[in-house]
Design a protein around this motif. Structure first.
Motif, PDB file in Angstrom:
ATOM      1  N   HIS A 162       0.864  -1.175   0.000  1.00  0.00           N
ATOM      2  CA  HIS A 162       0.000   0.000   0.000  1.00  0.00           C
ATOM      3  C   HIS A 162       0.908   1.234   0.000  1.00  0.00           C
ATOM      4  CE1 HIS A 162      -2.924  -2.984   1.269  1.00  0.00           C
ATOM      5  NE2 HIS A 162      -3.903  -2.093   1.172  1.00  0.00           N
ATOM      6  N   THR A 163       0.455   2.287  -0.640  1.00  0.00           N
ATOM      7  CA  THR A 163       1.227   3.522  -0.699  1.00  0.00           C
ATOM      8  C   THR A 163       0.733   4.485   0.373  1.00  0.00           C
ATOM      9  OG1 THR A 163       1.608   3.264  -3.072  1.00  0.00           O
ATOM     10  CG2 THR A 163       1.908   5.459  -2.148  1.00  0.00           C
ATOM     11  N   PHE A 164       1.609   4.796   1.319  1.00  0.00           N
ATOM     12  CA  PHE A 164       1.281   5.726   2.402  1.00  0.00           C
ATOM     13  C   PHE A 164       1.813   7.109   2.037  1.00  0.00           C
ATOM     14  CE2 PHE A 164       0.584   1.788   4.483  1.00  0.00           C
ATOM     15  CZ  PHE A 164      -0.215   2.031   5.590  1.00  0.00           C
ATOM     16  N   VAL A 165       0.927   8.083   2.052  1.00  0.00           N
ATOM     17  CA  VAL A 165       1.300   9.462   1.753  1.00  0.00           C
ATOM     18  C   VAL A 165       1.144  10.287   3.032  1.00  0.00           C
ATOM     19  CG1 VAL A 165       0.814  11.513   0.381  1.00  0.00           C
ATOM     20  CG2 VAL A 165       0.571   9.237  -0.648  1.00  0.00           C
ATOM     21  N   ARG A 209       4.067  17.364  -7.088  1.00  0.00           N
ATOM     22  CA  ARG A 209       4.894  16.333  -7.726  1.00  0.00           C
ATOM     23  C   ARG A 209       4.538  14.934  -7.213  1.00  0.00           C
ATOM     24  NH1 ARG A 209       9.431  17.339 -10.348  1.00  0.00           N
ATOM     25  NH2 ARG A 209      10.544  15.615  -9.349  1.00  0.00           N
ATOM     26  N   MET A 210       3.298  14.767  -6.811  1.00  0.00           N
ATOM     27  CA  MET A 210       2.891  13.505  -6.196  1.00  0.00           C
ATOM     28  C   MET A 210       3.096  12.312  -7.125  1.00  0.00           C
ATOM     29  SD  MET A 210       1.880  11.822  -3.643  1.00  0.00           S
ATOM     30  CE  MET A 210       1.690  13.266  -2.608  1.00  0.00           C
ATOM     31  N   ASN A 211       2.807  12.475  -8.407  1.00  0.00           N
ATOM     32  CA  ASN A 211       2.977  11.350  -9.331  1.00  0.00           C
ATOM     33  C   ASN A 211       4.427  10.881  -9.379  1.00  0.00           C
ATOM     34  OD1 ASN A 211       0.299  11.253  -9.965  1.00  0.00           O
ATOM     35  ND2 ASN A 211       0.493  12.332 -11.919  1.00  0.00           N
ATOM     36  N   VAL A 212       5.357  11.820  -9.319  1.00  0.00           N
ATOM     37  CA  VAL A 212       6.776  11.456  -9.334  1.00  0.00           C
ATOM     38  C   VAL A 212       7.149  10.728  -8.043  1.00  0.00           C
ATOM     39  CG1 VAL A 212       9.134  12.349  -9.387  1.00  0.00           C
ATOM     40  CG2 VAL A 212       7.375  13.364 -10.859  1.00  0.00           C
ATOM     41  N   THR A 259      -3.904   3.560  -1.853  1.00  0.00           N
ATOM     42  CA  THR A 259      -3.228   4.671  -1.185  1.00  0.00           C
ATOM     43  C   THR A 259      -3.894   4.993   0.143  1.00  0.00           C
ATOM     44  OG1 THR A 259      -2.601   5.594  -3.325  1.00  0.00           O
ATOM     45  CG2 THR A 259      -2.496   7.069  -1.431  1.00  0.00           C
ATOM     46  N   ILE A 260      -3.065   5.269   1.146  1.00  0.00           N
ATOM     47  CA  ILE A 260      -3.529   5.644   2.481  1.00  0.00           C
ATOM     48  C   ILE A 260      -2.910   6.989   2.830  1.00  0.00           C
ATOM     49  CG2 ILE A 260      -3.504   5.031   4.931  1.00  0.00           C
ATOM     50  CD1 ILE A 260      -3.449   2.088   4.060  1.00  0.00           C
ATOM     51  N   LEU A 261      -3.742   7.942   3.192  1.00  0.00           N
ATOM     52  CA  LEU A 261      -3.305   9.302   3.506  1.00  0.00           C
ATOM     53  C   LEU A 261      -3.153   9.469   5.008  1.00  0.00           C
ATOM     54  CD1 LEU A 261      -2.852  12.330   2.779  1.00  0.00           C
ATOM     55  CD2 LEU A 261      -5.349  12.599   2.917  1.00  0.00           C
ATOM     56  N   LYS A 320      -4.776  15.621  -5.280  1.00  0.00           N
ATOM     57  CA  LYS A 320      -3.398  15.397  -5.711  1.00  0.00           C
ATOM     58  C   LYS A 320      -2.836  14.060  -5.236  1.00  0.00           C
ATOM     59  CE  LYS A 320      -2.433  20.251  -6.359  1.00  0.00           C
ATOM     60  NZ  LYS A 320      -1.818  21.492  -5.858  1.00  0.00           N
ATOM     61  N   VAL A 321      -3.407  13.511  -4.184  1.00  0.00           N
ATOM     62  CA  VAL A 321      -2.969  12.185  -3.744  1.00  0.00           C
ATOM     63  C   VAL A 321      -3.330  11.142  -4.792  1.00  0.00           C
ATOM     64  CG1 VAL A 321      -3.449  10.364  -2.054  1.00  0.00           C
ATOM     65  CG2 VAL A 321      -2.897  12.669  -1.286  1.00  0.00           C
ATOM     66  N   GLY A 322      -4.457  11.335  -5.478  1.00  0.00           N
ATOM     67  CA  GLY A 322      -4.780  10.453  -6.592  1.00  0.00           C
ATOM     68  C   GLY A 322      -6.016   9.612  -6.376  1.00  0.00           C
TER      69      GLY A 322
END
Length: 383
Positions: A162-165, A209-212, A259-261, A320-322
């Motif tokens: 999982h992607t943690f932002v 620049r979240m995608n990067v 994704t988890i914010l 922007k997180v997606g």
């Protein structure tokens, strides 16, 4: 990052807020000393039990690590409140070592539960308003000191597939506030400078620049799963003398993990939005209410705090997180709150985690343990 057959267990810790002279100003000795002693003892024993009994694969702190961290002076700043100016940078560093003794030293007690070859993760870099201040009240030297010791505040981590932002929302909130020095707000005075830009710009650039950031983190996670090296950052080829001498490889593609914010301050919701049956201070007035003011997080703000983010800041972050956003975790309120953001695609759920400390107005402190399950093909990142 989980293997393809084991869930990854994450513990969320919110608002330990180590008791200090800011917590109970004027409390006399020996009561002040005993308060510190027993609250520290409770936190250390609680965290130690968590490691020994449950052994989470990752532990993520959600801010407000200290109570008065924003007030302790640096070499280039001091508290706006005169009564705290005697507490200098050396005092802050002693508090940091106190945090290490309580949490970092006991973190290793869970190593016997290691389930994954990449080991365990401990992330402490997400700041709260008691660590930095809030919005235009943040002093840059205070924030720099926090990040120097606790790590980056804005970051992307792949944990359990999982992607943690993590987003420094206390700094970003300065975008919605007037500049305390000039009184200007909005887009600025036309000279290219925007109000409070030195406070919010770093976080806004991170979101832009979240995608990067996501692509790089997710591709690297897949490489680690496949035991591959990082790869080349630049193209290795012959080129014409008139071409740029350094040709970067294409930006990595996003694998598309759920994704988890993470935010210290909860996202905006309509006033009186219920928090659910697990809220300790004010349980629901009755079941299935669409509005329940007592059960909700109150809408309010004051000196160096704001109970929820503004609608503008909340929308900007989520957009922007997606589109893969599935869950949010926050702190700040000290009590539990769970609600769904139906205004966003997919109606992601936000859980506001209880404080772990018994000194934060909650009779039954707590934490949240989450199991992540997303088995994938390491070659493609797909299920």
């Amino acid at each position: 990052m989980a293997s393809r057959c084991n869930p990854h267990h994450v513990a969320f810790i919110a608002d330990p807020q180590l008791v200090d002279p800011h917590t109970y100003p004027g409390r006399p000795w020996p009561l002040s000393t005993l308060t510190v002693k027993f609250t520290d003892q409770y936190l250390r024993r609680s965290f130690s039990s968590l490691q020994q009994e449950l052994g989470p694969d990752s532990v993520l702190f959600l801010g407000d690590l200290f109570d008065g961290g924003r007030e302790w002076s640096t070499q280039h700043s001091e508290s706006p409140e005169g009564r705290y100016r005697k507490y200098d940078d050396r005092f802050w560093k002693r508090e940091f070592h106190r945090f290490v003794k309580i949490f970092v030293d006991t973190w290793n007690e869970g190593d016997g539960h290691i389930r994954h070859p990449v080991g365990r993760r401990l992330l402490t870099g997400l700041p709260g308003n008691h660590d930095l201040g809030f919005g235009s009240g943040i002093q840059t030297p205070v924030r720099d000191r926090f990040q120097s010791f606790f790590g980056k505040s804005n970051r992307v981590d792949v944990i359990g597939n999982h992607t943690f932002v993590s987003v420094d929302t206390v700094s970003l909130s300065a975008m919605d506030q007037p500049d305390p020095e000039t009184g200007s707000s909005g887009t600025g005075s036309g000279d290219g400078t925007q109000p409070n830009e030195h406070i919010w710009r770093e976080t806004q650039d991170f979101l832009d620049r979240m995608n990067v950031h996501r692509g790089r983190a997710e591709v690297e996670a897949l490489r680690m799963l496949g035991n591959q090296s990082e790869g080349r950052r630049f193209q290795h080829r012959a080129m014409d003398i008139l071409e740029p001498s350094l040709a970067h490889t294409a930006a990595p593609e996003i694998a598309g993990f759920p994704t988890i914010l993470l935010s210290h301050v909860p996202l905006y919701r309509r006033p009186a939005t219920p928090c659910g049956p697990y809220r300790e201070r004010h349980p629901p007035s009755s079941p299935n209410l669409e509005e329940d003011e007592r059960n909700a997080i109150p809408m309010g703000r004051g000196y160096q705090y704001q109970n929820v983010l503004t609608p503008t800041i909340s929308r900007d972050i989520v957009s922007k997180v997606g589109p893969n956003l599935v869950q949010m975790y926050s702190g700040d309120d000290h009590d539990y709150c769970e609600m769904s953001h139906h205004e966003f695609s997919g109606s992601p759920t936000e859980i506001t985690v209880k404080s772990l400390s018994w000194a934060m107005g909650i009779r039954q402190p707590g934490f949240v343990l989450t199991s992540l399950w997303n088995p994938i093909d390491p070659a493609t990142g797909q299920p």
